[in-house]
Design an enzyme around this catalytic site. Structure first.
Site: not given
Ligand code: IVH
Length: 685
Positions: A34, A37, A84, A115, A117, A119, A235, A325, A419, A422, A437, A442
């Site tokens: 660091d 850098y 999606l 991939e 998903k 969050d 990402y 999911k 309540c 209040c 309430c 309140c």
């Molecule tokens: S592809 C049509 N890839 O999921 C393709 N989305 O419901 C849509 N998300 O708004 C994007 N990881 O925020 C894709 N590996 C991934 C993702 C991803 C998270 C989220 C993204 C999007 C939402 C779609």
């Protein structure tokens, strides 16, 4: 050093620093300490100070620049950002694979990319000739907010791309796409999220509920210096419009983005056939708890872009991808107490206070018990061990009591008769599950109402959050939301941590909110059952607060005219009328008017179009050029009416793709059916 030497040295330093940024932030493999850098960075800054005209926008010293914005500009995405469809279990993913292959008339196995998903929140980065020129949030998919200055502070995001190894131009040197729109997720790693929350709690600020909210809150800051202080990461996983960038599959895209210096996760895999998809999903699920960031499932994408194009999209989701999911996380913990929270409409919600338990990345201390009946049905007692779960963004929830672990001294829940905020009386109306309430002033209700009123989707008053609202109520500065518009500078300065500058910001934000459109105001009023969409319909239908009030003053008769507004049934109509019938609410409206808020929309009956005026439209099926809600809004804006069901009184049924029973009913009743094209023609240019 002469100018020419300085220019060369600056270019060298910038490239060197960006290389170390990538090694550190993207590859997790730093090559220098660091301190080394920092020395490089210092040299760059010193030299730029000596030659200020040689500073370039892609210089690493320019990540945090500029001053706070007044507000975010809107950005229209050149290609809409889709959402999606979800699959909740294996069966739904198999059905997805069947659907895809049927659509493509293919019997053999397809290649899919899986991939994580992520969050967080999705953003689009626009690179022109390799230079980051714009970044925007997804917004509603069509239009987002310009967050360029904030995104530039995220060190994992390159300000300048590297040319790909394979892509050569006419002369055989590496080519840079003229345009590359990169899409991906901004998120906050779990350890950083926890550290941030600890710091916030120490500073007396409310912690973020989860990493996603923290990321969203950090990116939507008008002051990029605040964003710069938040540990965000990114990402990449998709592209928008491109020019001079050739890739033929999702897998190839991921490799290309990585070669160009963009952060791409190393978790994605390419697999063949549905069995392998399910196996891969299980692998990711097993990894989930060991990842340094939150994922809530996997995204399964058809690999080939040619096949993706053939598959196309339905209702704003691609046919070629699905979000598979993970089941919500569950843990067992103990109920320490059951308390009640007062919401903005006075509803008391029982909440279980828990021995803190980790659910995924988030420490959970409370879970909602929804209402009294629910507590009784589940028989939750103080001292019980319960299973809690957290699904996505929602508040954690008590799934069931482990009666096998129940201690002898567990105490059954006794709803309070007063309540908690209040001390006023609490009543439960016939047929309602909630207790309320009934004290209109309140403080707990008022505070919640203030927060709702000021929230982004309502009047969007920046700087007015939980903490400020709390104090305003506690210190008696406001007795209703209308009092916000009479606050003086002196009063605001009495709030904790309010300096001159922050007081000015708050007062200006309040002042600006006077200009919010009518639909926002209607939503902000907090009328029970009236959400954003309905507020919009009411604003379109009535065009002014006066007209809506006048409607509610008329007895409803046999068929309540309010019910001609989409999504208003007898219950909702009654709730709206009930709200307007309260004298204190009418007084509030009067005061908001006096404060100079906008109470007309300029649309509504006043600007009715004769082709639409008084005519009732029903939408069915999927429209190609707009959503159903947009279609309905356009009808309302021209003075027409919309309804959710077909009857003899319907004038037009607008039938999109895959229209179902409403279309059949219209034919039965002899109601006129028009296509999307005919509807567009009626709307005119
Ligand atoms: S592809 C049509 N890839 O999921 C393709 N989305 O419901 C849509 N998300 O708004 C994007 N990881 O925020 C894709 N590996 C991934 C993702 C991803 C998270 C989220 C993204 C999007 C939402 C779609």
């Amino acid at each position: 050093m002469d100018r020419e030497e300085a220019r060369r040295e600056l270019a060298r330093l910038r490239a060197e620093i960006e290389r170390h940024n990538e090694l550190y932030y993207v590859r997790d493999a730093p090559e220098i300490t660091d301190a080394e850098y920092d020395r490089l960075f210092r040299r760059l800054v010193d030299l730029e100070e000596a030659f200020p005209d040689l500073v370039t926008p892609d210089s690493p010293s320019q990540r945090v620049g500029g001053r706070p914005l007044e507000q975010f500009a809107q950005v229209r995405h050149s290609i809409p950002m889709l959402s999606l469809q979800n699959a909740m279990d294996e069966g739904e993913v198999r059905a997805f694979d069947d659907r895809v292959r049927r659509f493509l008339s293919r019997s053999e196995d397809l290649d899919y990319v899986l991939e994580p998903k992520f969050d967080g929140l999705s953003v689009e980065l626009v690179y022109r000739d390799g230079l980051l020129v714009q970044a925007s949030t997804r917004g509603d998919g069509v239009t987002g907010e310009d967050v360029t200055a904030n995104v530039r502070t995220i060190r994992a995001i390159p300000l300048r791309l590297r040319p790909r190894n394979q892509a050569l131009d006419l002369f055989g040197s590496p080519a840079m796409p003229r345009l590359l729109e990169v899409r991906g997720e901004v998120f906050m790693p779990l350890d950083r999220f926890e550290a941030l929350n600890r710091a916030r709690e120490q500073a007396g600020e409310p912690p973020f509920a989860n990493p996603r909210n923290a990321a969203a809150g950090s990116l939507r800051q008008l002051d990029p210096r605040v964003t710069a202080s938040r540990p965000l990461d990114f990402y990449a996983y998709a592209m928008g419009a491109t020019d001079g960038f050739e890739v033929s599959s999702q897998w190839e895209l991921l490799q290309a983005l990585r070669e160009m210096g963009l952060p791409v996760s190393d978790l994605p895999r390419r697999v063949r056939g549905i069995e392998a998809v399910i196996e891969e999903y299980r692998r990711l699920e097993a990894l989930r708890d060991r990842l340094p960031f939150e994922i809530d499932g996997t995204v399964v994408k058809v690999d080939s872009f040619a096949l993706q194009r053939e598959l196309g999209e339905v209702s704003r989701s691609p046919r070629w991808a699905i979000a598979f999911k993970f089941p919500p996380r569950r843990e067992v913990t103990r109920v320490v107490d059951i308390v009640e929270q007062v919401g903005r409409t006075g509803v008391l919600t029982p909440v279980a206070e828990l021995e803190p338990v980790r659910l995924g990345g988030v420490l959970v201390r409370r879970a909602t018990l929804h209402n009294e009946d629910e507590v009784r049905r589940k028989d939750v007692r103080v001292g019980d061990f319960v299973e809690v779960q957290r699904a996505g963004d929602v508040i954690p929830d008590v799934v069931r009591v482990r009666t096998d672990l129940r201690p002898a001294d567990a105490v059954p829940y006794q709803p309070r008769t007063t309540c908690p905020a209040c001390g006023g009386p609490v009543s439960r109306q016939e047929g309602e599950v909630a207790r309320r309430c009934v004290n209109a002033s309140c403080p707990a209700q008022l505070k919640e109402h203030l927060v709702h009123f000021a929230s982004r989707r309502a009047m969007d008053i920046e700087h007015l959050g939980d903490r400020v609202a709390d104090q305003m109520v506690e210190r008696g500065l406001v007795q209703s939301v209308a009092d916000l518009y009479r606050l003086t500078r002196e009063q605001v300065l009495t709030l904790d941590k309010m300096a001159d500058k922050s007081a000015t910001n708050l007062l200006q934000a309040i002042d600006r909110s006077r200009e919010r459109p009518l639909e926002r105001l209607i939503f902000a009023l907090g009328i029970p059952q009236v959400g954003e969409a309905l507020a919009r319909s009411l604003a379109f239908r009535y065009g002014s607060l006066d007209a809506l009030e006048a409607e509610c003053d008329q007895p409803p008769g046999d068929e309540d005219p309010l019910m001609q507004v989409e999504d208003v049934g007898p219950k909702v109509a009654q709730a709206i009328r009930g709200w307007f019938a309260q004298p204190e609410n009418r007084a509030l409206l009067r005061r908001l008017r006096e404060a100079g808020l906008r109470t007309t929309s300029g649309a509504g009956e006043g600007s009715a179009d004769p082709a639409f005026a008084g005519k009732t439209f029903v939408f069915t099926g999927t429209l190609r050029s707009m959503t159903r809600e947009e279609g309905q809004a356009r009808v309302l804006a021209r003075g027409g009416k919309v309804s959710g069901s077909v009857s003899r009184k319907t004038d037009f049924v607008v039938a999109g793709e895959e229209a179902g029973s409403k279309l059949a009913k219209a034919r039965d009743l002899g109601v006129r059916v028009i296509s999307e094209e005919e509807f567009l023609a009626m709307l005119g240019p």
